[in-house]
Write an enzyme that holds these catalytic residues in place. Structure first.
Site, short mmCIF file in Angstrom:
data_model
loop_
_atom_site.label_atom_id
_atom_site.label_comp_id
_atom_site.label_asym_id
_atom_site.label_seq_id
_atom_site.Cartn_x
_atom_site.Cartn_y
_atom_site.Cartn_z
CD GLU A 26 -78.71 74.42 26.62
OE1 GLU A 26 -78.85 75.58 27.03
OE2 GLU A 26 -79.41 73.47 26.99
CB CYS A 43 -77.93 66.87 27.91
SG CYS A 43 -78.52 68.15 29.02
CD GLU A 92 -75.99 62.13 24.32
OE1 GLU A 92 -76.21 62.36 23.11
OE2 GLU A 92 -76.19 62.97 25.22
P1 NAD Z 1 -81.99 65.62 17.68
O1 NAD Z 1 -80.75 66.36 17.37
O2 NAD Z 1 -82.28 64.37 16.92
O3 NAD Z 1 -83.27 66.52 17.49
C1 NAD Z 1 -83.43 67.74 18.19
C2 NAD Z 1 -84.31 68.66 17.39
O4 NAD Z 1 -83.65 69.00 16.18
C3 NAD Z 1 -85.65 68.05 16.98
O5 NAD Z 1 -86.65 69.04 17.09
C4 NAD Z 1 -85.42 67.68 15.54
O6 NAD Z 1 -86.61 67.64 14.78
C5 NAD Z 1 -84.53 68.81 15.08
N1 NAD Z 1 -83.72 68.53 13.88
C6 NAD Z 1 -83.24 67.34 13.45
N2 NAD Z 1 -82.55 67.50 12.30
C7 NAD Z 1 -82.57 68.83 12.01
C8 NAD Z 1 -82.03 69.62 10.96
N3 NAD Z 1 -81.32 69.08 9.98
N4 NAD Z 1 -82.24 70.95 10.99
C9 NAD Z 1 -82.95 71.52 11.99
N5 NAD Z 1 -83.50 70.82 12.99
C10 NAD Z 1 -83.31 69.48 13.01
O7 NAD Z 1 -81.94 65.34 19.25
P2 NAD Z 1 -82.96 64.47 20.12
O8 NAD Z 1 -82.69 63.03 19.83
O9 NAD Z 1 -84.34 65.02 19.98
O10 NAD Z 1 -82.48 64.83 21.60
C11 NAD Z 1 -81.50 64.14 22.29
C12 NAD Z 1 -80.17 64.86 22.20
O11 NAD Z 1 -80.28 66.16 22.77
C13 NAD Z 1 -79.07 64.17 22.99
O12 NAD Z 1 -77.88 64.17 22.25
C14 NAD Z 1 -78.91 65.07 24.22
O13 NAD Z 1 -77.66 64.99 24.86
C15 NAD Z 1 -79.17 66.41 23.64
N6 NAD Z 1 -79.52 67.36 24.70
C16 NAD Z 1 -78.59 68.27 25.12
C17 NAD Z 1 -78.87 69.16 26.16
C18 NAD Z 1 -77.84 70.13 26.66
O14 NAD Z 1 -78.20 70.99 27.43
N7 NAD Z 1 -76.58 70.03 26.26
C19 NAD Z 1 -80.12 69.12 26.76
C20 NAD Z 1 -81.05 68.18 26.33
C21 NAD Z 1 -80.74 67.31 25.28
#
Ligand code: NAD
Length: 503
Positions: free
Chosen positions: A266, A300, A397
């Site tokens: 997601e 999101c 975004e």
């Molecule tokens: P992010 O991708 O920076 O981090 C999300 C998670 O991934 C964190 O726990 C982070 O530590 C982990 N992560 C980062 N790098 C990684 C790697 N290389 N391997 C494994 N895990 C890793 O996202 P964020 O800034 O925490 O959240 C915001 C984003 O989430 C926005 O883009 C938003 O649109 C998206 N989002 C999407 C939905 C949906 O349903 N489509 C819902 C909520 C948030």
């Protein structure tokens, strides 16, 4: 004492344990520090003060948690669905009983306003109830019969799974992933976002206090590039459910390739709200502003692009600007607050940078567009007008209370602008012409669309995005498709003759 002062005092009580003991890992039912003993600090979005020390885990901690999840899988996957249901309903009840604590901690950890977080905690309970009710039938499949065979197709839990969650509404999103995984009979290792790890800790404690066996849900804190990466690479973790940025999804896909991980993503969105001049304008203004300014716009499915027919563009954007300017920005625990502080100074800096970008690109800042106060990560609800779809403010975004308005001429123009982004999570359409609504929703590139309303979730319906916004669907039975393997067993029928090849 004002309600805000009273809320702050109560939050201090709920947060005291984290300030004292930090946010450690939770593995096999035990509260444990990282194997290395290392920690990192998290800060309050309200005033940047230190909130807690958090376990800074690496591959060794993930390995411990994966082993605990693998061991627990042996019995949890064999626990009858009806029994799993009972336990998960108890988890839902326990969440409801501690909803205030969850909401207060979430507000202080993320900066989200209490008016939304109190509902998010209850939505977490609803997620558990919904998937609990599906547990008893989760393995059911179909029987198909031919003259020679009787085929039974059933499902079984895929194994221990990894759940990686972002910092926006972390409690609700954790339950959205973890509840179906547990209902399906999987065990879980969760890696919460480093900015907001507190309510994941509450969830695992609540779940175990309600009867979830130890080791079925494990939480490992740490950075994405170390703890998160190790989780995606671990051989005993059979699938990764990830919510976060599209770019991180690409990394996870690469990291999981060696162990052929099943992935469910997601990801990000740049969702259009499209308003035609025949729409109910009052309702459209309310919905458009709700979908970008609630939850700090850190959502999101936020409607971050406002596409308005040119005949009503001036009037509509003026009304949106008026709402934006009247929204109360303030302390997340103030019951009047709509927009709280953004999650972290790093994110705030990113959002603020788009104010400069907008000016350089030639858009007009019709509301907001600046930081509020000296302390904490507060910014004003913002509206950019006179934008075009090729601008960065229309394509990227921003993930804050920031709306980019673009005029369009007609249906074809609206469609072409709406679809001209890399994302495809949600779209919102406002028109009173049913045929137009049909034509538009046929062509809009989005996994979820709402006609004449804001985003209203119904848990049996599919949730997910197309293009760079995701892979897979959650909700209804779709979640079980991800957390389970489908297996076919064929039995011979009496009529069946096996071919003889010789002798
Ligand atoms: P992010 O991708 O920076 O981090 C999300 C998670 O991934 C964190 O726990 C982070 O530590 C982990 N992560 C980062 N790098 C990684 C790697 N290389 N391997 C494994 N895990 C890793 O996202 P964020 O800034 O925490 O959240 C915001 C984003 O989430 C926005 O883009 C938003 O649109 C998206 N989002 C999407 C939905 C949906 O349903 N489509 C819902 C909520 C948030």
């Amino acid at each position: 004492m004002s309600t805000l002062d009273d809320n702050i005092a109560r939050a201090r009580d709920y947060m005291a344990r984290f300030a004292k003991d930090g946010v450690m890992n939770h593995i096999g039912g035990e509260n444990v520090p990282a194997v290395s003993g290392e920690t990192f600090e998290i800060i309050s979005p309200v005033d940047l003060s230190t909130l807690a020390q958090v376990a800074k885990s690496d591959a060794a901690d993930i390995d411990r948690a994966a082993k605990a999840a693998k061991e627990a899988f042996k019995s949890w996957s064999k626990t009858p669905g009806a029994e799993r249901r009972k336990i998960l309903i108890k988890v839902a009840e326990a969440i409801e009983a501690r909803a205030e604590e969850i909401a207060f901690v979430e507000c202080m950890d993320t900066g989200q306003a209490l008016r939304f977080m109190s509902k998010a905690a209850l939505r977490g309970a609803a997620n558990f109830r919904f998937f609990a009710d599906q547990a008893p039938a989760s393995e059911d499949g179909a029987v198909t019969r031919t003259p020679t065979q009787m085929n039974t197709t059933t499902r079984r839990p895929i194994g221990p799974v990894g759940v990686i969650t972002p910092w926006n509404t972390p409690f609700m999103l954790s339950t959205w992933k973890i509840a179906p995984a547990l209902a399906a009979g999987c065990t879980v290792v969760q890696k919460p976002a480093e900015f907001s790890p507190m309510t994941a800790k509450l969830l695992v404690e609540i779940a175990e206090s309600a009867g979830l066996p130890k080791g079925v849900l494990n939480v490992v804190n740490g950075l994405g590039e170390t703890a998160g990466k190790s989780l995606t690479e671990h051989k005993d973790i059979k699938a990764i459910a990830f919510v976060g940025e599209s770019n991180t999804g690409s990394h996870i896909m690469r990291q999981g390739a060696a162990t052929l991980k099943r992935v469910h993503f997601e990801l990000g969105g740049k969702n259009p709200v499209i308003v035609f001049d025949d729409a109910d304008i009052d309702r459209a203004v309310d919905a458009a502003t709700f979908m970008i300014y609630s939850l700090n716009g850190e959502r999101c499915t936020s409607s971050s692009r406002l596409l308005v027919q040119d005949t009503i563009y001036e009037e509509f954007t003026a009304r949106v600007a008026k709402v934006a300017k009247s929204i109360k920005v303030g302390h997340p625990l103030d019951p009047e607050t709509v927009v709280g502080p953004l999650i972290h100074p790093v994110h705030e800096e990113k959002v603020l940078s788009y104010f400069e970008t907008a000016k350089k690109e030639g858009a007009i800042i019709a509301a907001g567009g600046e930081k509020i106060g000296e302390e904490g990560c507060y910014i004003g609800p913002t509206l950019f007008t006179d934008a075009s779809n090729d601008m960065a403010i229309a394509q990227e975004e921003i993930f804050g209370p920031v709306l980019t308005a673009i005029p369009f001429k007609d249906e074809a123009d609206a469609l072409s602008i709406a679809n001209d982004v890399e994302y495809g999570l949600a779209a919102y359409l406002w028109t009173n012409d049913l045929n137009r609504a049909m034509r538009m929703t046929d062509e809009l590139e989005a996994g979820m669309m709402w006609v004449n309303s804001e985003n209203i979730r119904h848990l049996p319906t599919p949730f997910g995005g197309v293009k760079s916004s995701g892979i897979g669907r959650d909700g209804g039975d779709w979640s079980f498709d991800f957390y389970m393997e489908t297996v076919n067993v064929s039995f011979p029928r009496a009529e069946h003759k096996i071919p003889k090849l010789g002798g």
